[in-house]
Design an enzyme around this catalytic site. Structure first.
Site, short mmCIF file in Angstrom:
data_model
loop_
_atom_site.label_atom_id
_atom_site.label_comp_id
_atom_site.label_asym_id
_atom_site.label_seq_id
_atom_site.Cartn_x
_atom_site.Cartn_y
_atom_site.Cartn_z
N ASN A 39 0.56 -1.23 0.08
CA ASN A 39 0.10 -0.11 0.01
C ASN A 39 0.51 1.63 0.40
O ASN A 39 1.90 1.44 0.32
CB ASN A 39 -0.90 -0.33 0.90
CG ASN A 39 -0.28 0.14 2.81
OD1 ASN A 39 0.93 -0.49 2.68
ND2 ASN A 39 -0.94 0.43 3.81
N GLU A 41 0.11 5.11 0.75
CA GLU A 41 -0.67 5.97 1.37
C GLU A 41 -0.17 7.69 0.75
O GLU A 41 1.19 8.06 0.58
CB GLU A 41 -1.13 5.58 2.76
CG GLU A 41 -1.28 4.66 3.16
CD GLU A 41 -1.51 4.23 4.85
OE1 GLU A 41 -1.08 5.43 4.91
OE2 GLU A 41 -2.27 3.82 4.71
N CYS A 50 -3.76 0.32 -2.43
CA CYS A 50 -3.90 -1.07 -1.78
C CYS A 50 -3.04 -1.31 -2.80
O CYS A 50 -2.36 -1.93 -3.56
CB CYS A 50 -5.06 -1.36 -1.90
SG CYS A 50 -6.85 -0.74 -0.90
N GLU A 52 -2.93 -4.81 -2.87
CA GLU A 52 -3.30 -5.58 -3.80
C GLU A 52 -3.36 -5.08 -4.79
O GLU A 52 -2.72 -5.34 -6.48
CB GLU A 52 -4.52 -5.69 -3.89
CG GLU A 52 -4.84 -7.14 -2.41
CD GLU A 52 -5.18 -6.38 -1.17
OE1 GLU A 52 -4.83 -4.89 -1.39
OE2 GLU A 52 -6.06 -6.41 -0.68
N CYS A 83 -10.32 -4.79 0.46
CA CYS A 83 -11.67 -4.04 0.23
C CYS A 83 -12.28 -4.28 -1.10
O CYS A 83 -11.87 -4.91 -1.99
CB CYS A 83 -11.14 -2.46 0.71
SG CYS A 83 -10.27 -2.28 -1.37
N CYS A 86 -10.78 -4.07 -4.26
CA CYS A 86 -9.48 -4.18 -4.87
C CYS A 86 -9.87 -6.20 -4.44
O CYS A 86 -9.45 -6.64 -5.54
CB CYS A 86 -8.66 -4.82 -3.80
SG CYS A 86 -7.60 -3.23 -3.58
N1 THU Z 1 -5.03 -2.24 2.84
C1 THU Z 1 -4.52 -2.53 1.60
O1 THU Z 1 -3.84 -2.16 1.35
N2 THU Z 1 -4.75 -4.20 1.43
C2 THU Z 1 -6.14 -4.22 1.82
O2 THU Z 1 -6.93 -5.79 2.14
C3 THU Z 1 -6.69 -3.80 2.97
C4 THU Z 1 -5.98 -2.40 3.37
C5 THU Z 1 -4.75 -0.28 3.22
C6 THU Z 1 -5.39 0.46 2.71
C7 THU Z 1 -4.71 1.89 3.57
O3 THU Z 1 -3.41 2.04 2.92
C8 THU Z 1 -4.65 0.98 4.47
O4 THU Z 1 -4.68 -0.57 4.60
C9 THU Z 1 -5.55 0.74 5.91
O5 THU Z 1 -6.72 0.74 5.32
#
Ligand code: THU
Length: 130
Positions: A39, A41, A50, A52, A83, A86
């Protein structure tokens, strides 16, 4: 290296200063290569991506288009749940029966499939073209 270990490895490089929730994902392509993503941000929160999505982007950039297996890992009490967006992204490139291993950094795993993560997926079959 197992697919979960590939996800664990890339998770170390996740950029998650706002949530402090680092996630790693690894995708095995049907061609046999492993593609990793974490991920990333952004201070404008909705612009984050994310793990994925990053792994899918790496797969496409490498010239592969079909997912054979997926692993996702996070430091969470229970195996991390992809999520909704994804789930849709994974379903674009993997058949419903494709195995998805959801893992925690302390060793818990939950095995599921792309189809179980997103039943009734929106596909191009719904789209009428003239
Ligand atoms: N996140 C992912 O990268 N993958 C997931 O399967 C669940 C959530 C990330 C998004 C964000 O950067 C952080 O986790 C918190 O939601």
């Amino acid at each position: 290296m197992s697919l979960v270990d590939a996800a664990r490895d890339v998770r170390e490089r996740a950029y998650a200063p706002y949530s402090n929730f680092k996630v790693g994902a690894a995708i095995l392509g049907t061609g046999g290569a492993v593609h990793q993503g974490c991920n990333v941000e952004n201070v404008a929160y909705p612009e984050g991506t994310c793990a994925e999505a990053g792994a899918i982007a790496a797969m496409i950039a490498a010239g592969e288009t079909e997912i054979a297996e997926v692993a996702v890992i996070a430091d969470s009490p229970i195996p991390v749940s992809p999520c909704g967006g994804c789930r849709q992204k994974l379903a674009e490139f993997g058949k419903p029966g494709v195995k998805v291993t959801l893992a925690t950094t302390d060793g818990k795993t939950l095995e599921t499939t792309i189809g179980d993560l997103l039943p009734g997926v929106f596909t191009e079959d719904y789209m009428v073209r003239s």
